[in-house]
Design a protein around this motif. Structure first.
Motif, PDB file in Angstrom:
ATOM      1  N   LEU A  40      -8.121  -4.541  10.561  1.00  0.00           N
ATOM      2  CA  LEU A  40      -8.513  -5.090   9.252  1.00  0.00           C
ATOM      3  C   LEU A  40      -7.591  -6.247   8.860  1.00  0.00           C
ATOM      4  O   LEU A  40      -8.046  -7.306   8.425  1.00  0.00           O
ATOM      5  CB  LEU A  40      -8.436  -4.004   8.168  1.00  0.00           C
ATOM      6  CG  LEU A  40      -9.555  -2.967   8.165  1.00  0.00           C
ATOM      7  CD1 LEU A  40      -9.162  -1.754   7.330  1.00  0.00           C
ATOM      8  CD2 LEU A  40     -10.849  -3.566   7.623  1.00  0.00           C
ATOM      9  N   LYS A  66     -10.129   9.428  12.540  1.00  0.00           N
ATOM     10  CA  LYS A  66     -10.845  10.456  11.768  1.00  0.00           C
ATOM     11  C   LYS A  66     -11.717  11.306  12.691  1.00  0.00           C
ATOM     12  O   LYS A  66     -11.363  12.427  13.014  1.00  0.00           O
ATOM     13  CB  LYS A  66     -11.696   9.799  10.677  1.00  0.00           C
ATOM     14  CG  LYS A  66     -11.006   8.668   9.914  1.00  0.00           C
ATOM     15  CD  LYS A  66      -9.840   9.155   9.085  1.00  0.00           C
ATOM     16  CE  LYS A  66      -9.174   7.978   8.359  1.00  0.00           C
ATOM     17  NZ  LYS A  66      -8.024   8.358   7.589  1.00  0.00           N
ATOM     18  N   ALA A 102     -14.952   4.569   0.433  1.00  0.00           N
ATOM     19  CA  ALA A 102     -13.783   5.407   0.144  1.00  0.00           C
ATOM     20  C   ALA A 102     -13.164   4.879  -1.148  1.00  0.00           C
ATOM     21  O   ALA A 102     -13.034   3.671  -1.293  1.00  0.00           O
ATOM     22  CB  ALA A 102     -12.778   5.290   1.282  1.00  0.00           C
ATOM     23  N   ASP A 152     -16.557  -1.536   7.076  1.00  0.00           N
ATOM     24  CA  ASP A 152     -15.439  -0.690   7.505  1.00  0.00           C
ATOM     25  C   ASP A 152     -15.980   0.738   7.646  1.00  0.00           C
ATOM     26  O   ASP A 152     -16.162   1.451   6.662  1.00  0.00           O
ATOM     27  CB  ASP A 152     -14.343  -0.791   6.434  1.00  0.00           C
ATOM     28  CG  ASP A 152     -13.141   0.108   6.705  1.00  0.00           C
ATOM     29  OD1 ASP A 152     -13.179   0.895   7.667  1.00  0.00           O
ATOM     30  OD2 ASP A 152     -12.174   0.014   5.924  1.00  0.00           O
ATOM     31  N   ALA A 193     -14.790   3.577   8.885  1.00  0.00           N
ATOM     32  CA  ALA A 193     -13.787   4.589   9.238  1.00  0.00           C
ATOM     33  C   ALA A 193     -14.390   6.000   9.240  1.00  0.00           C
ATOM     34  O   ALA A 193     -13.973   6.861  10.009  1.00  0.00           O
ATOM     35  CB  ALA A 193     -12.603   4.514   8.268  1.00  0.00           C
ATOM     36  N   TYR A 248     -11.379   0.807  -0.484  1.00  0.00           N
ATOM     37  CA  TYR A 248     -10.120   1.096   0.200  1.00  0.00           C
ATOM     38  C   TYR A 248      -8.999   0.259  -0.427  1.00  0.00           C
ATOM     39  O   TYR A 248      -9.089  -0.966  -0.456  1.00  0.00           O
ATOM     40  CB  TYR A 248     -10.293   0.790   1.676  1.00  0.00           C
ATOM     41  CG  TYR A 248      -9.124   1.165   2.557  1.00  0.00           C
ATOM     42  CD1 TYR A 248      -8.271   2.209   2.223  1.00  0.00           C
ATOM     43  CD2 TYR A 248      -8.896   0.483   3.751  1.00  0.00           C
ATOM     44  CE1 TYR A 248      -7.215   2.559   3.050  1.00  0.00           C
ATOM     45  CE2 TYR A 248      -7.850   0.828   4.587  1.00  0.00           C
ATOM     46  CZ  TYR A 248      -7.005   1.861   4.225  1.00  0.00           C
ATOM     47  OH  TYR A 248      -5.968   2.205   5.039  1.00  0.00           O
ATOM     48  N   GLY A 271      -4.511   0.944  15.224  1.00  0.00           N
ATOM     49  CA  GLY A 271      -5.122   1.511  14.011  1.00  0.00           C
ATOM     50  C   GLY A 271      -6.091   0.500  13.426  1.00  0.00           C
ATOM     51  O   GLY A 271      -5.941  -0.721  13.625  1.00  0.00           O
ATOM     52  N   SER A 272      -7.109   0.999  12.701  1.00  0.00           N
ATOM     53  CA  SER A 272      -8.042   0.019  12.123  1.00  0.00           C
ATOM     54  C   SER A 272      -7.358  -0.764  11.004  1.00  0.00           C
ATOM     55  O   SER A 272      -7.790  -1.861  10.661  1.00  0.00           O
ATOM     56  CB  SER A 272      -9.354   0.665  11.678  1.00  0.00           C
ATOM     57  OG  SER A 272      -9.147   1.637  10.707  1.00  0.00           O
ATOM     58  N   ASP A 273      -6.258  -0.246  10.459  1.00  0.00           N
ATOM     59  CA  ASP A 273      -5.510  -1.046   9.480  1.00  0.00           C
ATOM     60  C   ASP A 273      -5.063  -2.375  10.087  1.00  0.00           C
ATOM     61  O   ASP A 273      -5.162  -3.422   9.446  1.00  0.00           O
ATOM     62  CB  ASP A 273      -4.279  -0.275   8.978  1.00  0.00           C
ATOM     63  CG  ASP A 273      -4.626   0.746   7.895  1.00  0.00           C
ATOM     64  OD1 ASP A 273      -5.693   0.600   7.266  1.00  0.00           O
ATOM     65  OD2 ASP A 273      -3.841   1.676   7.685  1.00  0.00           O
ATOM     66  N   ARG A 286      -2.793   5.854  16.623  1.00  0.00           N
ATOM     67  CA  ARG A 286      -3.006   4.534  16.015  1.00  0.00           C
ATOM     68  C   ARG A 286      -3.956   3.681  16.869  1.00  0.00           C
ATOM     69  O   ARG A 286      -3.520   2.845  17.672  1.00  0.00           O
ATOM     70  CB  ARG A 286      -1.672   3.785  15.804  1.00  0.00           C
ATOM     71  CG  ARG A 286      -0.597   4.539  15.080  1.00  0.00           C
ATOM     72  CD  ARG A 286      -1.076   5.096  13.746  1.00  0.00           C
ATOM     73  NE  ARG A 286      -1.501   4.080  12.824  1.00  0.00           N
ATOM     74  CZ  ARG A 286      -2.694   4.110  12.194  1.00  0.00           C
ATOM     75  NH1 ARG A 286      -3.540   5.107  12.376  1.00  0.00           N
ATOM     76  NH2 ARG A 286      -3.018   3.163  11.365  1.00  0.00           N
ATOM     77  N   LEU A 287      -5.227   3.882  16.693  1.00  0.00           N
ATOM     78  CA  LEU A 287      -6.229   3.112  17.434  1.00  0.00           C
ATOM     79  C   LEU A 287      -7.432   2.797  16.563  1.00  0.00           C
ATOM     80  O   LEU A 287      -8.037   3.700  15.982  1.00  0.00           O
ATOM     81  CB  LEU A 287      -6.741   3.933  18.616  1.00  0.00           C
ATOM     82  CG  LEU A 287      -6.081   3.688  19.949  1.00  0.00           C
ATOM     83  CD1 LEU A 287      -6.506   4.742  20.937  1.00  0.00           C
ATOM     84  CD2 LEU A 287      -6.449   2.304  20.472  1.00  0.00           C
ATOM     85  N   THR A 311     -12.536   3.555  13.755  1.00  0.00           N
ATOM     86  CA  THR A 311     -11.191   4.073  14.058  1.00  0.00           C
ATOM     87  C   THR A 311     -11.259   5.353  14.889  1.00  0.00           C
ATOM     88  O   THR A 311     -12.256   6.088  14.839  1.00  0.00           O
ATOM     89  CB  THR A 311     -10.424   4.354  12.744  1.00  0.00           C
ATOM     90  OG1 THR A 311      -9.160   4.929  13.063  1.00  0.00           O
ATOM     91  CG2 THR A 311     -11.163   5.308  11.821  1.00  0.00           C
ATOM     92  N   TYR A 335       0.850  -1.200   0.000  1.00  0.00           N
ATOM     93  CA  TYR A 335       0.000   0.000   0.000  1.00  0.00           C
ATOM     94  C   TYR A 335       0.886   1.250   0.000  1.00  0.00           C
ATOM     95  O   TYR A 335       1.922   1.278   0.674  1.00  0.00           O
ATOM     96  CB  TYR A 335      -0.882  -0.028   1.254  1.00  0.00           C
ATOM     97  CG  TYR A 335      -1.775   1.172   1.433  1.00  0.00           C
ATOM     98  CD1 TYR A 335      -2.934   1.324   0.681  1.00  0.00           C
ATOM     99  CD2 TYR A 335      -1.482   2.149   2.387  1.00  0.00           C
ATOM    100  CE1 TYR A 335      -3.767   2.423   0.858  1.00  0.00           C
ATOM    101  CE2 TYR A 335      -2.314   3.248   2.573  1.00  0.00           C
ATOM    102  CZ  TYR A 335      -3.452   3.378   1.802  1.00  0.00           C
ATOM    103  OH  TYR A 335      -4.270   4.457   1.987  1.00  0.00           O
ATOM    104  N   PRO A 391     -16.490  -0.673   2.675  1.00  0.00           N
ATOM    105  CA  PRO A 391     -16.401   0.516   3.517  1.00  0.00           C
ATOM    106  C   PRO A 391     -17.734   1.281   3.443  1.00  0.00           C
ATOM    107  O   PRO A 391     -18.301   1.413   2.363  1.00  0.00           O
ATOM    108  CB  PRO A 391     -15.290   1.352   2.864  1.00  0.00           C
ATOM    109  CG  PRO A 391     -14.766   0.556   1.714  1.00  0.00           C
ATOM    110  CD  PRO A 391     -15.798  -0.470   1.376  1.00  0.00           C
TER     111      PRO A 391
END
Ligand code: PMP
Length: 351
Positions: free
Chosen positions: A90, A209, A155, A180, A182, A111, A85-87, A217-218, A206, A15, A151
């Motif tokens: 995921l 945002k 997005a 998702d 976000a 995404y 982070g939601s990353d 990072r949560l 997340t 990514y 998402p």
């Protein structure tokens, strides 16, 4: 390329995050960060944390944070998983639920981390084209599948799918459905209450945002306790302490500051409305947004050129050189002043 790389590393297509330039000050509208600071209570929680305690590992279960989230959503802490982070949430979800005999489904425009996780975990996927107007047709997902991820709002299109469509997809699917969310706090209705009804639904949100904490990072997942157990099995085979002590206390304080959260989301929504009107006057088509960004295309001027000209003028937005959307710009909603700078810069470029 190195002789020491494994096959999987050779094959990865990582990514590429939006630019975080260090060279000059931009009006930065390219990575969907919140222009407002985190809750003062969250900052206070970090300030008053006894720093000596940093010598200790954090609570591996993030118990207080999961309890605070569970209370907010009227669930139990067993329904909540938190990660870096939601990353990360995921990524664990892809590994926990989507490596199946059948293909994972997601929209052709969504995404861009999803295909990357598929590469990392060797998951086969099928992309489902969005409608001509970039909306999602829920009936398209009623096919054999090994999982579904969407998402909502989507997005980079910013378009919201109605909750009734999400419910239909959960009802018709026998595999895990991940929504998702976000960007859900900027005008959508969360699917979290549906997790009580559908044990195959996992909702991921997340703090990056709507809670202005991208740097901490949560992210978290909400769903049936059995899904959360699956995620814990992955997490505890990967990193026992993904959420650090400062992030845990700040996140709890942020959740408890509901008025500030509501107020900053409302501010973004108001600014989005004004920016949309101003851009329309300049000849842009703006897709209906329920997110903290807008997705726009201009009647006459090409998006790639506008992106470059805006950057030259000190305004950074996001351009995706991808089929179907290569004439669109994704613009994060900043402060009123930042959006005014964008509009006047565009005015200069277009007239
Ligand atoms: N999902 C979507 C749709 C996103 O746009 C992003 C932000 N890049 C994320 C998840 C990840 O956000 P974070 O890791 O900061 O929680």
């Amino acid at each position: 390329m190195s002789q020491y790389w494994t096959d999987i590393v050779n094959k990865l297509d990582p990514y590429i995050p939006g630019e975080q330039p260090q060279d000059q000050q931009y009006v930065k509208l390219n990575t969907n960060e919140n222009p407002y600071p985190p809750s003062a209570k969250a900052i206070q929680a970090i300030d008053s944390y006894k720093k000596d305690k940093l010598k200790l590992y954090p609570d591996p279960e993030s118990t207080l944070l999961r309890e605070a989230l569970a209370f907010r959503f009227n669930l139990q802490k067993e329904n909540i998983f938190v990660g870096n982070g939601s990353d990360e949430v995921l990524a664990h979800s892809f590994q926990a639920f989507f490596k199946q005999q059948k293909n994972l489904l997601f929209p052709d425009l969504s995404y861009s981390f999803y295909p990357v996780y598929c590469g990392l975990y060797e998951i086969e996927s099928t992309t489902i084209p969005l409608n001509e107007n970039f909306t999602i047709n829920s009936a398209d997902y009623n096919i054999d599948n090994g999982g579904i991820i969407i998402p909502n709002p989507n997005a980079p299109t910013s378009i919201l799918m109605p909750l009734s469509d999400i419910e239909k997809i959960c009802r018709e699917s026998s595999s895990v459905v991940i929504i998702d969310e976000a960007y859900i706090d900027f005008g959508g209705e969360t699917a979290i209450p549906l997790t009580k009804k559908y044990d195959n639904l996992l909702v991921i949100q997340t703090f990056s945002k709507s809670r202005s904490m991208a740097g901490l990072r949560l992210g978290y997942a909400v769903g049936h306790a059995a899904l959360i157990d699956g995620l814990n099995r992955i997490k505890n085979s990967f990193n026992s302490y993904p959420v650090d002590s400062l992030a845990q206390v700040a996140a709890v304080a942020s959740i408890k500051d509901e008025p500030y959260f509501q107020q900053s989301c409302q501010k973004i929504i108001q600014t989005r409305k004004k920016a949309t009107e101003d851009l329309q006057k300049l000849g842009f088509t703006v897709l209906p947004s329920a997110a903290n960004f807008i997705f726009v295309t201009h009647q006459t001027r090409g998006a790639q050129q506008l992106y470059a000209e805006l950057k030259q003028a000190g305004v950074l937005v996001r351009y995706f050189n991808k089929p179907r959307i290569d004439n669109y710009l994704r613009i994060t909603i900043g402060t009123d002043e930042e959006m005014q700078t964008l509009i006047s810069t565009l005015h200069g470029l277009l007239t």
